[in-house]
Motif scaffolding. Structure first.
Motif, PDB file in Angstrom:
ATOM      1  N   ASP A  43       0.860  -1.181   0.000  1.00  0.00           N
ATOM      2  CA  ASP A  43       0.000   0.000   0.000  1.00  0.00           C
ATOM      3  C   ASP A  43       0.897   1.231   0.000  1.00  0.00           C
ATOM      4  N   PHE A  44       0.995   1.908  -1.145  1.00  0.00           N
ATOM      5  CA  PHE A  44       1.743   3.160  -1.258  1.00  0.00           C
ATOM      6  C   PHE A  44       0.774   4.275  -0.870  1.00  0.00           C
ATOM      7  N   TYR A  45       1.096   4.988   0.203  1.00  0.00           N
ATOM      8  CA  TYR A  45       0.164   5.960   0.784  1.00  0.00           C
ATOM      9  C   TYR A  45       0.903   7.218   1.217  1.00  0.00           C
ATOM     10  N   VAL A  58      -8.961   4.148  -4.174  1.00  0.00           N
ATOM     11  CA  VAL A  58      -9.620   3.348  -3.144  1.00  0.00           C
ATOM     12  C   VAL A  58     -10.401   2.221  -3.809  1.00  0.00           C
ATOM     13  N   GLN A  59     -10.228   1.026  -3.279  1.00  0.00           N
ATOM     14  CA  GLN A  59     -10.955  -0.147  -3.761  1.00  0.00           C
ATOM     15  C   GLN A  59     -11.764  -0.709  -2.605  1.00  0.00           C
ATOM     16  N   ARG A 118       2.061   7.382  -9.248  1.00  0.00           N
ATOM     17  CA  ARG A 118       1.819   8.780  -9.623  1.00  0.00           C
ATOM     18  C   ARG A 118       0.727   9.406  -8.766  1.00  0.00           C
ATOM     19  N   GLY A 119      -0.061   8.563  -8.120  1.00  0.00           N
ATOM     20  CA  GLY A 119      -1.124   9.031  -7.239  1.00  0.00           C
ATOM     21  C   GLY A 119      -1.283   8.052  -6.096  1.00  0.00           C
ATOM     22  N   VAL A 120      -1.819   8.554  -4.989  1.00  0.00           N
ATOM     23  CA  VAL A 120      -2.036   7.693  -3.835  1.00  0.00           C
ATOM     24  C   VAL A 120      -3.511   7.691  -3.473  1.00  0.00           C
ATOM     25  N   PRO A 121      -4.004   6.581  -2.976  1.00  0.00           N
ATOM     26  CA  PRO A 121      -3.275   5.343  -2.729  1.00  0.00           C
ATOM     27  C   PRO A 121      -3.046   4.541  -4.011  1.00  0.00           C
ATOM     28  N   THR A 122      -1.918   3.867  -4.062  1.00  0.00           N
ATOM     29  CA  THR A 122      -1.638   2.884  -5.104  1.00  0.00           C
ATOM     30  C   THR A 122      -1.326   1.575  -4.411  1.00  0.00           C
ATOM     31  N   LEU A 123      -1.971   0.518  -4.853  1.00  0.00           N
ATOM     32  CA  LEU A 123      -1.750  -0.807  -4.283  1.00  0.00           C
ATOM     33  C   LEU A 123      -1.046  -1.672  -5.316  1.00  0.00           C
ATOM     34  N   VAL A 124       0.041  -2.298  -4.908  1.00  0.00           N
ATOM     35  CA  VAL A 124       0.789  -3.192  -5.787  1.00  0.00           C
ATOM     36  C   VAL A 124       0.751  -4.579  -5.163  1.00  0.00           C
TER      37      VAL A 124
END
Length: 119
Positions: free
Chosen positions: A39-41, A104-105, A84-90
């Motif tokens: 979680d990139f936040y 958001v998911q 490039r934007g948050v949140p990004t989930l990998v």
């Protein structure tokens, strides 16, 4: 607060998100785990705060290990994953990046995604 990672994450995953600081730490984390949701936040990000209780539940209720990466303290790491934007989930499975989701998911969507990559 940093949560210690068990030495063998393939046998068990932490039931709380683990804070990651730096590329080497994330690389080791991914290499030692089966399914990792990174979680990139950012602390200032409203949608990230909305996602926080969901990722905490996923850490405690699924076989995935949840890693938290603060983009403000790890900009090079975020950049290396094209954040490039948050949140990004990998999502990583067996040491490889398999998914990247921006925004958001729902908990159901993320749980389904994790389960689709769990052995």
């Amino acid at each position: 607060m940093t949560t210690e990672m068990p030495s063998d994450t393939s046998a068990t995953s932490p039931d709380k998100p683990v804070r990651i600081n730096g590329t080497a730490e994330l690389d080791e984390f991914v290499a030692n785990g089966d399914v990792i949701l990174a979680d990139f936040y950012a602390d200032w990000c409203g949608p990230c705060r909305m996602l926080e209780p969901i990722v905490k539940r996923l850490a405690s209720d699924t076989d995935a290990t949840v890693a938290k990466v603060d983009v403000d303290t790890n900009p090079q790491l975020a950049n290396s994953f094209g954040v490039r934007g948050v949140p990004t989930l990998v999502l990583f499975a067996d040491g490889e990046q398999v998914e990247k989701i921006v925004g958001v998911q729902s908990e159901e969507q993320l749980r389904s995604l994790i389960e689709s990559h769990t052995n």
